[in-house]
Scaffold this active site. Sequence first.
Site, PDB file in Angstrom:
ATOM      1  CB  CYS A  92      -0.788  -0.072   1.166  1.00 32.67           C
ATOM      2  SG  CYS A  92      -2.106   1.367   1.372  1.00 32.67           S
ATOM      3  CG  HIS A 135      -5.659  -2.644  -1.185  1.00 33.75           C
ATOM      4  ND1 HIS A 135      -4.859  -2.989  -0.304  1.00 33.75           N
ATOM      5  CD2 HIS A 135      -5.620  -1.117  -0.970  1.00 33.75           C
ATOM      6  CE1 HIS A 135      -3.869  -2.262   0.076  1.00 33.75           C
ATOM      7  NE2 HIS A 135      -4.444  -0.880  -0.396  1.00 33.75           N
ATOM      8  CD  GLU A 136      -7.199   1.125  -3.642  1.00 30.92           C
ATOM      9  OE1 GLU A 136      -7.463   2.496  -2.930  1.00 30.92           O
ATOM     10  OE2 GLU A 136      -6.047   0.701  -3.774  1.00 30.92           O
ATOM     11  CG  HIS A 139      -7.576   2.438   1.435  1.00 26.52           C
ATOM     12  ND1 HIS A 139      -6.695   2.859   2.487  1.00 26.52           N
ATOM     13  CD2 HIS A 139      -6.824   1.972   0.371  1.00 26.52           C
ATOM     14  CE1 HIS A 139      -5.287   2.479   2.169  1.00 26.52           C
ATOM     15  NE2 HIS A 139      -5.374   1.766   1.055  1.00 26.52           N
TER      16      HIS A 139
END
Length: 162
Positions: A92, A135-136, A139
């Site tokens: 990341c 993953h995004e 976030h």
Amino acid sequence: MLRAPDAVLSTPSEKVDPGDASVVQLAADLVATMRVSPGCVGLAANQVGLAWHVFCVDVTEHPKARTTHGTFVLCNARVVEASRKEKGREGCMSVPELTGDVKRATRLTVTGQLPPSGDEIVVETDAFEARAVQHEIDHCDGFLFLDRVAGAHAVYARKTYL
């Protein structure tokens, strides 16, 4: 680019109006930043200091990618279906010195809105692109990949510095 432990990275993001001029500009800025950042395949708004539910992804050039949808930006995305979890290594931009093994779905269906139209789309993907999208979305929900590893034994010092 914010780095852990910045508080914005652990703040769940707010839904946005995909047609708002500031959201459209953010979308363009995220894509531009992703493109000039070596090794970057996705970027979320909170990584640049805004707790907004917006992210971009492009895994086209990545060797692990099977399915690719090119460069896309989604607002207010959510997972509709996820299956076939597998462990894989993640890194990341906000945690540049570490990588970690994270279990994620390898088949994924996500809905979200496109800036600036606000049109709702469905993205069905798999493999590496599915990992990048999850993953995004993490976030946007205020999580880093470090929150998803099984423990300290699954975290590694990054061998190649980008």
